[in-house]
Write a protein that holds these residues in place. Structure first.
Motif, PDB file in Angstrom:
ATOM      1  N   MET A 385       0.770  -1.198  -0.062  1.00 39.91           N
ATOM      2  CA  MET A 385       0.181  -0.054  -0.141  1.00 39.91           C
ATOM      3  C   MET A 385       0.790   1.335  -0.108  1.00 39.91           C
ATOM      4  N   SER A 386       0.571   2.114  -0.987  1.00 39.42           N
ATOM      5  CA  SER A 386       1.660   3.419  -1.217  1.00 39.42           C
ATOM      6  C   SER A 386       0.695   4.533  -1.146  1.00 39.42           C
ATOM      7  N   HIS A 387       1.433   5.586  -0.680  1.00 41.86           N
ATOM      8  CA  HIS A 387       0.974   6.994  -0.634  1.00 41.86           C
ATOM      9  C   HIS A 387       2.097   8.073  -0.932  1.00 41.86           C
ATOM     10  N   ASN A 388       1.837   8.635  -1.839  1.00 35.92           N
ATOM     11  CA  ASN A 388       2.594   9.766  -2.778  1.00 35.92           C
ATOM     12  C   ASN A 388       2.096  11.046  -2.333  1.00 35.92           C
ATOM     13  N   PHE A 389       3.066  11.857  -1.828  1.00 32.69           N
ATOM     14  CA  PHE A 389       2.602  13.313  -1.427  1.00 32.69           C
ATOM     15  C   PHE A 389       3.781  14.307  -1.539  1.00 32.69           C
ATOM     16  N   LYS A 390       3.565  15.411  -2.031  1.00 32.17           N
ATOM     17  CA  LYS A 390       4.806  16.406  -2.011  1.00 32.17           C
ATOM     18  C   LYS A 390       6.076  16.021  -2.289  1.00 32.17           C
ATOM     19  N   GLY A 391       6.412  15.061  -3.001  1.00 28.25           N
ATOM     20  CA  GLY A 391       7.520  14.344  -3.171  1.00 28.25           C
ATOM     21  C   GLY A 391       7.975  13.414  -2.214  1.00 28.25           C
ATOM     22  N   PHE A 392       6.962  13.074  -1.308  1.00 31.22           N
ATOM     23  CA  PHE A 392       7.506  12.008  -0.375  1.00 31.22           C
ATOM     24  C   PHE A 392       6.688  10.640  -0.788  1.00 31.22           C
ATOM     25  N   SER A 393       6.936   9.469  -0.338  1.00 32.81           N
ATOM     26  CA  SER A 393       6.560   8.336  -0.726  1.00 32.81           C
ATOM     27  C   SER A 393       6.533   7.519   0.661  1.00 32.81           C
ATOM     28  N   LEU A 394       5.398   7.107   1.102  1.00 29.59           N
ATOM     29  CA  LEU A 394       5.031   5.867   2.167  1.00 29.59           C
ATOM     30  C   LEU A 394       4.679   4.796   1.933  1.00 29.59           C
ATOM     31  N   ASN A 395       5.225   3.628   2.083  1.00 26.07           N
ATOM     32  CA  ASN A 395       4.888   2.105   1.637  1.00 26.07           C
ATOM     33  C   ASN A 395       4.898   1.453   2.646  1.00 26.07           C
ATOM     34  N   VAL A 396       3.949   0.556   2.792  1.00 25.09           N
ATOM     35  CA  VAL A 396       3.737  -0.683   3.447  1.00 25.09           C
ATOM     36  C   VAL A 396       3.513  -1.933   2.694  1.00 25.09           C
ATOM     37  N   ALA A 397       4.604  -2.903   2.998  1.00 21.52           N
ATOM     38  CA  ALA A 397       4.414  -3.982   1.916  1.00 21.52           C
ATOM     39  C   ALA A 397       4.980  -5.361   2.781  1.00 21.52           C
ATOM     40  N   ALA A 398       4.538  -6.391   1.975  1.00 19.33           N
ATOM     41  CA  ALA A 398       5.001  -7.713   2.296  1.00 19.33           C
ATOM     42  C   ALA A 398       5.358  -8.241   0.916  1.00 19.33           C
ATOM     43  N   LEU A 399       6.858  -8.724   0.729  1.00 22.53           N
ATOM     44  CA  LEU A 399       7.573  -9.206  -0.385  1.00 22.53           C
ATOM     45  C   LEU A 399       7.983 -10.728  -0.214  1.00 22.53           C
ATOM     46  N   ASN A 400       8.008 -11.494  -1.235  1.00 22.17           N
ATOM     47  CA  ASN A 400       8.476 -12.940  -1.304  1.00 22.17           C
ATOM     48  C   ASN A 400       8.948 -13.385  -2.529  1.00 22.17           C
ATOM     49  N   ASP A 401      10.121 -13.717  -2.692  1.00 26.88           N
ATOM     50  CA  ASP A 401      10.734 -14.081  -3.734  1.00 26.88           C
ATOM     51  C   ASP A 401      11.199 -15.452  -3.572  1.00 26.88           C
ATOM     52  N   LYS A 402      10.833 -16.599  -4.347  1.00 25.71           N
ATOM     53  CA  LYS A 402      11.459 -17.844  -4.378  1.00 25.71           C
ATOM     54  C   LYS A 402      11.825 -18.309  -5.777  1.00 25.71           C
ATOM     55  N   ARG A 417      12.149 -13.315   1.955  1.00 24.91           N
ATOM     56  CA  ARG A 417      10.899 -12.761   2.397  1.00 24.91           C
ATOM     57  C   ARG A 417      11.306 -11.387   3.080  1.00 24.91           C
ATOM     58  N   ALA A 418      10.564 -10.226   2.795  1.00 21.69           N
ATOM     59  CA  ALA A 418      10.418  -9.060   3.445  1.00 21.69           C
ATOM     60  C   ALA A 418       9.012  -8.822   4.124  1.00 21.69           C
ATOM     61  N   ALA A 419       8.620  -9.178   5.085  1.00 17.07           N
ATOM     62  CA  ALA A 419       7.364  -9.005   5.759  1.00 17.07           C
ATOM     63  C   ALA A 419       7.098  -9.026   7.426  1.00 17.07           C
ATOM     64  N   PRO A 420       6.549  -8.051   7.634  1.00 22.49           N
ATOM     65  CA  PRO A 420       6.251  -7.012   7.058  1.00 22.49           C
ATOM     66  C   PRO A 420       7.250  -5.903   6.959  1.00 22.49           C
ATOM     67  N   VAL A 421       7.156  -4.822   6.197  1.00 25.51           N
ATOM     68  CA  VAL A 421       8.326  -3.904   5.925  1.00 25.51           C
ATOM     69  C   VAL A 421       7.554  -2.373   5.308  1.00 25.51           C
ATOM     70  N   GLY A 422       8.200  -1.715   5.899  1.00 28.59           N
ATOM     71  CA  GLY A 422       7.523  -0.031   5.756  1.00 28.59           C
ATOM     72  C   GLY A 422       8.724   0.523   5.411  1.00 28.59           C
ATOM     73  N   SER A 423       8.480   1.564   4.395  1.00 27.37           N
ATOM     74  CA  SER A 423       9.584   2.426   3.846  1.00 27.37           C
ATOM     75  C   SER A 423       8.918   3.903   3.860  1.00 27.37           C
ATOM     76  N   PHE A 424       9.964   4.733   3.796  1.00 27.16           N
ATOM     77  CA  PHE A 424       9.613   6.154   3.769  1.00 27.16           C
ATOM     78  C   PHE A 424      10.663   7.158   3.047  1.00 27.16           C
ATOM     79  N   SER A 425      10.383   7.607   1.978  1.00 24.27           N
ATOM     80  CA  SER A 425      11.507   8.038   1.138  1.00 24.27           C
ATOM     81  C   SER A 425      11.089   9.565   0.417  1.00 24.27           C
ATOM     82  N   SER A 426      12.034  10.205  -0.146  1.00 29.93           N
ATOM     83  CA  SER A 426      11.790  11.377  -0.712  1.00 29.93           C
ATOM     84  C   SER A 426      12.478  11.404  -2.161  1.00 29.93           C
ATOM     85  N   VAL A 427      12.009  12.444  -2.822  1.00 25.86           N
ATOM     86  CA  VAL A 427      12.781  12.769  -4.140  1.00 25.86           C
ATOM     87  C   VAL A 427      13.759  13.870  -3.571  1.00 25.86           C
TER      88      VAL A 427
END
Length: 800
Positions: A385-402, A417-427
C-alpha cells in the motif's frame, strides 16, 4: 453454455407453436420510422397503377396512428379494413407488408398473408402468414426467414464477421417486447444458401437484451450433425456473459493421455464472474482449474486463478544398479495459484496485491500448458500500500521471492521474504529557491527471512536502514555538467553470519550487527558531438550524436560484509572505488514536422575498479555478487580480484514497423590470455510485410562453468503469417533448441484458415524437458464467427 464472448443480437425475434402465448400482455415500446417510408408514400400518392392506390390513417388504442396503404382496393366493414395488393402498414418504428391484410381498427390486430415482410430497426422478417398486433407488439409469424444486423466490437480473440444473424423457423411468436419463441429453427451467420455451420433447435427462447436459449439443439458442420446440446444458452444483448456449462474439452497428449473435461461459468452480477473446471487425464489423474474476476468498484479489480493436478505418478526407477532396484510411481502433482488486486483508494492511496504460489518446480515442468510457462523457475509475490504526497512516498509492503535452482535429484530453492516492511523516502528537493542544493532520503524498517537449504533464518529478522543524501549540480559553461551526490547510510540487522564462515559453509548467528558507510558519487556529462545530414529538397533529416559520459563512485565504511545475511540488493553493498566510463552513439531521423525518431543506439561502457577486492569482500574461487557489479551487468563475472569489468556493448536498431534488433556483447579483458567474449545476446523481430513476422533470439554464456554459471547456448525462433482472427490462411511455426546439450526443447506448428463465418485451426506442439517431461500434443479447433471456438486449442495457448 456456448461461451459466446459477444452478444448474439441486440433485438431478435423468436417463435413457438404455442398459440396461447398471444394472450399475454406487454408494455408498449416506441419504434423508429424506416428511411424508405417517405418514398413509399410519394409512390402511393403520385404514381398511378392498374388500380387506384389507397392510404388511410387509423387511430390506435395506444394513442399512436397506424398508416395503411395499398396498391389495390380496400373494403371497410365496421372496424375491419380489408386491403389487397402491396399492402403497407406503418406504426411508429414498425412496418408490415403483405399481399393481403385484414386490419381491425379497434383491436389493432392485423392478419397478413402472402409475401409477409416485417421490419423493425435492425431486424428483418419474411413469412408466409402473420397475426400481429401493431399496438401491443405481439404476434405470430409462420414459415419465417429472418436476419438481424449486429454491430460487433473488434475482439482480438474472436473471429468477427459483418454478416447478419440469419435464421429460419416454422413459427416465430413474440410475447411483449422482450420475450420470443422459435419453433423448429436453425441459426447461422454464414451464407444462408450455402451455410458451413448451423445450430438446429426444436425450441428456442430469446429474451431481448438478455439471453438466448436453445433446447435439444445440435451443431451441424456442412449439414452433418456433430455436437448435441440438451440445453445451451448464449448472450442476446449488451450483457455478453451468461452462466452455464462450457463446451467440453477433448484432446490427447503422450504424457497426459486422453483428456476430457468441462467447466461451469457463473456470472451472477455484471461486475463478477467465476469459472470452475476439471479434466480427466487418463494416464495421470485429474486436473482442476478455477478463475475468478471481479470489479466491485470503479477503481478496484480482483483476479484469482488456480491450477492443480492430482497425479497418480510416473514409473520411476529407484536405487538403479543396486540389488534393491525397484520401479515406483512417483507423483509430480501439485498446484499453482495467483491473486491480483489493484485498488485506487481515497486521498491518493493505492493498494496492489500480486500473490503467487507454486508447490514445486517439478509440477510446473510436468503440467504447464506452454513451454514459456514451464521453464519459468521464479515465483514472486508483492503486496503493498503506497501513498505519494509532496515529493514523499510512504509504503507498507510484504514481499516474497522464491527461485528454484535444481529439480533432479533433489529440488533446491532460495526463498527471500520481507514482511512486514515499511519504507519512507523522498525525491531530491531544495529547501532554498536560489541555492541549488537538493536533499533526499531513503529509509525502511521491517522483518526479513532467508531460506536456501544452508541458511534458515528466523521468520522475521529485524532490519532497519536510513540513508540521507545531498546533491549538488554544477554547470561549467556549455561544455561540462557535473553532479555530485554525497550520502550516509546506516543499517541494522537483528541476526548475522559467523565471521569468515561465508568462505566455507555460512553459519547463522543471533548476534546483531550495524553497518555505517559513506557514499560519494560524481557524474560528468560532456557536451554531445552531433552532425546533421539532409539531402537537397528532402524533408527527411538525420542527426548523428556522440555522447561521452564518466561517473566516479566511492563507498567506504563496510568492514563486516561477510557477516551480513544476503536478504536483497542492499545486503550486497560493498566498499568500492571505481570509475565508470562510456560513450553512446545515436542516429535520429525526422520527417518534416513529425517528432524525431531514434533509429540506432549503440552504447559502450566499462568500469575500472581501483580496489580489486572491494574492501576485502571478494573471495577468490567463488561466485561473488555485489551491488556494484550488478549495476553494469546481471551476469556474474567476479571469481578473482580484478581491476576491470567486462566491456559491455549494447546495440539497438529500433525504427519501429518492419524491424527491431538488439545485440548485447560482453567482452572480459581479464579472462583468458587475450580476453574472452563471455556473453552474447541477440534478439531480432522482422515484419517486412503487413501480415508476415519473424522473431529470433540467441543467448550464450561462456564464462567459468565451475564457478560462475553453466555454459549455455540456446536459440528460439518464431515465424508466421497472419493472426488468430485474420480472415484467410494463417500459420506460425517455432522451435527452441539447446546447442550445449544438443536438445530440441520445444517445437510448434499451427495452421489455420478463417472464412467469412468460420475457421479451422490445427496445431502440433512438442515439449521436451529432460527426465521430467517429453510431451507431444495434437490440437484442433473449429472457430465460429461472433461466437467462439470448439476444440481443445485453448485461447491462452494460441501463439499468434
Amino acid at each position: 453454455m456456448l461461451g459466446y464472448p459477444t452478444a448474439f443480437t441486440d433485438r431478435m425475434f423468436s417463435a413457438n407453436h404455442n398459440s396461447q402465448g398471444r394472450n399475454c400482455t406487454a408494455p408498449h415500446t416506441p419504434f423508429l420510422l424506416t428511411a424508405l417510408l417517405p418514398f413509399l408514400l410519394l409512390f402511393a400518392i403520385f404514381v398511378p397503377g392498374p388500380t387506384a392506390a389507397h392510404q388511410v390513417q387509423k387511430p390506435s388504442a395506444k394513442g399512436g396512428v397506424a398508416e395503411l396503404s395499398s396498391a389495390g382496393p380496400q373494403k371497410h366493414q365496421g372496424n375491419l379494413t380489408v386491403a389487397d395488393g402491396a399492402v403497407d402498414i406503418h406504426y411508429a418504428n414498425q412496418r408490415l407488408q403483405a399481399d393481403h391484410v385484414e386490419y381491425n381498427d379497434e383491436t389493432n390486430e392485423a392478419i397478413a398473408r402472402g409475401h409477409v415482410v416485417f421490419d423493425y430497426e435492425n431486424q428483418h422478417l419474411e413469412a408466409d402468414e402473420a397475426h400481429y398486433n401493431v399496438s401491443t407488439g405481439r404476434g405470430t409469424f409462420q414459415n419465417v426467414r429472418g436476419t438481424v444486423k449486429i454491430e460487433r466490437r473488434a475482439n482480438p480473440t474472436v473471429l468477427i464477421t459483418d454478416n447478419p444473424l440469419y435464421f429460419e423457423a416454422r413459427n416465430v411468436e413474440k410475447f411483449n417486447n422482450d420475450l420470443f419463441f422459435l419453433s423448429r429453427a436453425w441459426i447461422t451467420v454464414c451464407d444462408p444458401e450455402h451455410p458451413k455451420w448451423q445450430f438446429f433447435a426444436p425450441h428456442a427462447r430469446v429474451r431481448v437484451d438478455k439471453t438466448m436459449a436453445l433446447i435439444n439443439a445440435n451443431f451441424r458442420l456442412f449439414r452433418v450433425p456433430l455436437v448435441w446440446l440438451p440445453y445451451a444458452t448464449a448472450p442476446a444483448g449488451p450483457k455478453v456473459r451468461e452462466s452455464g456449462f462450457l463446451i467440453p474439452i477433448v484432446g490427447n497428449s503422450t504424457s497426459k493421455g486422453f483428456v476430457f473435461g468441462d467447466a461451469f461459468y457463473w456470472a451472477p452480477t455484471p461486475w463478477m464472474d467465476t469459472t470452475l473446471g476439471a479434466e480427466l487425464l487418463s494416464r495421470r489423474g485429474s486436473a482442476e482449474r478455477a478463475h475468478f474476476r471481479a470489479k466491485p468498484w470503479e477503481n478496484t479489480s480482483i483476479r484469482y486463478s488456480y491450477f492443480g493436478v492430482i497425479d497418480r505418478g510416473v514409473p520411476t526407477v529407484v536405487n538403479p544398479g543396486l540389488p534393491t532396484q525397484t520401479t515406483e510411481l512417483v507423483s509430480q502433482g501439485g498446484h499453482e495459484q495467483q491473486l491480483e488486486i489493484t485498488s485506487l483508494l481515497k486521498k491518493n492511496w493505492r493498494f496492489v496485491a500480486d500473490a503467487n504460489e507454486l508447490s514445486s518446480l517439478t509440477f510446473r515442468l510436468a503440467f504447464a500448458d506452454t513451454f514459456g510457462d514451464a521453464i519459468n523457475s521464479e515465483v514472486r509475490s508483492s503486496i503493498f500500500m503506497s501513498h505519494n504526497f509532496k515529493g514523499f512516498s510512504l509504503n507498507v509492503a510484504a514481499l516474497n521471492d522464491k527461485s528454484f535452482l535444481t529439480v533432479n535429484p533433489v529440488q533446491t530453492s532460495v526463498s527471500l521474504r520481507a514482511a512486514p516492511v515499511g519504507s519512507f523516502s523522498s525525491v531530491d528537493q531544495s529547501p532554498w529557491q536560489n541555492l541549488p542544493i537538493y536533499f533526499g532520503f531513503d529509509s525502511f524498517a521491517g522483518g526479513s527471512h532467508r531460506s536456501d537449504g544452508v541458511i534458515n533464518t528466523p521468520p522475521a529478522v529485524v532490519r532497519m536502514e536510513f540513508a540521507p543524501r545531498a546533491t549538488l549540480p554544477l554547470h561549467f559553461g556549455p561544455w561540462l555538467d557535473v553532479t555530485a551526490t554525497a550520502a550516509f547510510r546506516t543499517s541494522y540487522y537483528g541476526d548475522s553470519l559467523v565471521p569468515g564462515s561465508i568462505a566455507t559453509t555460512p553459519l547463522l548467528s543471533g548476534q546483531t550487527i550495524s553497518r555505517n558507510d559513506g557514499e560519494f558519487n560524481v557524474d560528468f556529462r560532456m557536451p554531445a558531438l552531433q552532425r546533421y545530414f539532409q539531402r537537397p529538397k528532402s524533408r527527411k533529416k538525420l542527426k548523428h550524436s556522440i555522447e561521452p559520459g564518466f561517473s566516479y563512485r566511492y563507498v567506504t565504511g563496510i568492514n563486516n560484509f561477510s557477516q551480513v545475511i544476503r536478504f536483497d540488493a542492499d545486503s550486497t553493498l560493498t566498499n568500492t572505488n571505481e570509475l565508470e566510463y562510456g560513450v553512446t552513439q545515436r542516429l535520429w531521423m525526422k520527417n518534416g514536422d513529425e517528432q524525431p525518431q531514434e533509429l540506432i543506439t549503440w552504447r559502450l561502457v566499462q568500469k575500472h575498479f581501483f580496489d580489486p577486492t572491494f574492501g576485502g569482500a571478494l573471495i577468490t574461487g567463488q561466485r561473488n555478487v555485489f551491488q556494484t557489479l550488478d549495476d553494469i551487468t546481471p551476469f556474474a563475472f567476479a571469481d578473482a580480484p580484478r581491476n576491470w569489468s567486462p566491456i559491455i556493448s549494447d546495440f539497438k536498431v529500433t525504427p519501429g514497423g518492419p524491424l527491431d534488433f538488439e545485440e548485447i556483447l560482453e567482452y572480459d579483458t581479464q579472462r583468458g590470455n587475450k580476453g574472452q567474449l563471455v556473453t552474447i545476446g541477440t534478439l531480432a523481430r522482422i515484419k517486412p510485410y503487413k501480415e508476415f513476422f519473424f522473431t529470433i533470439a540467441d543467448f550464450r554464456l561462456d564464462a567459468d562453468p565451475m564457478v560462475l554459471q553453466p555454459k549455455t547456448n540456446q536459440i528460439r525462433t518464431l515465424i508466421g503469417y497472419g493472426s488468430e482472427t485474420r480472415k484467410g490462411f494463417n500459420f506460425t511455426s517455432g522451435i527452441s533448441y539447446d546447442f550445449t546439450n544438443n536438445a530440441l526443447q520445444n517445437q510448434l506448428i499451427q495452421v489455420s484458415y478463417n472464412g467469412n463465418c468460420c475457421g479451422l485451426a490445427v496445431e502440433y506442439r512438442r515439449i521436451a524437458l529432460g527426465q521430467v517431461r517429453t510431451d507431444n500434443q495434437f490440437r484442433v479447433a473449429f472457430i465460429i464467427a461472433n461466437i467462439g471456438t470448439f476444440g481443445n486449442l485453448r485461447r491462452q495457448e494460441k501463439i499468434f
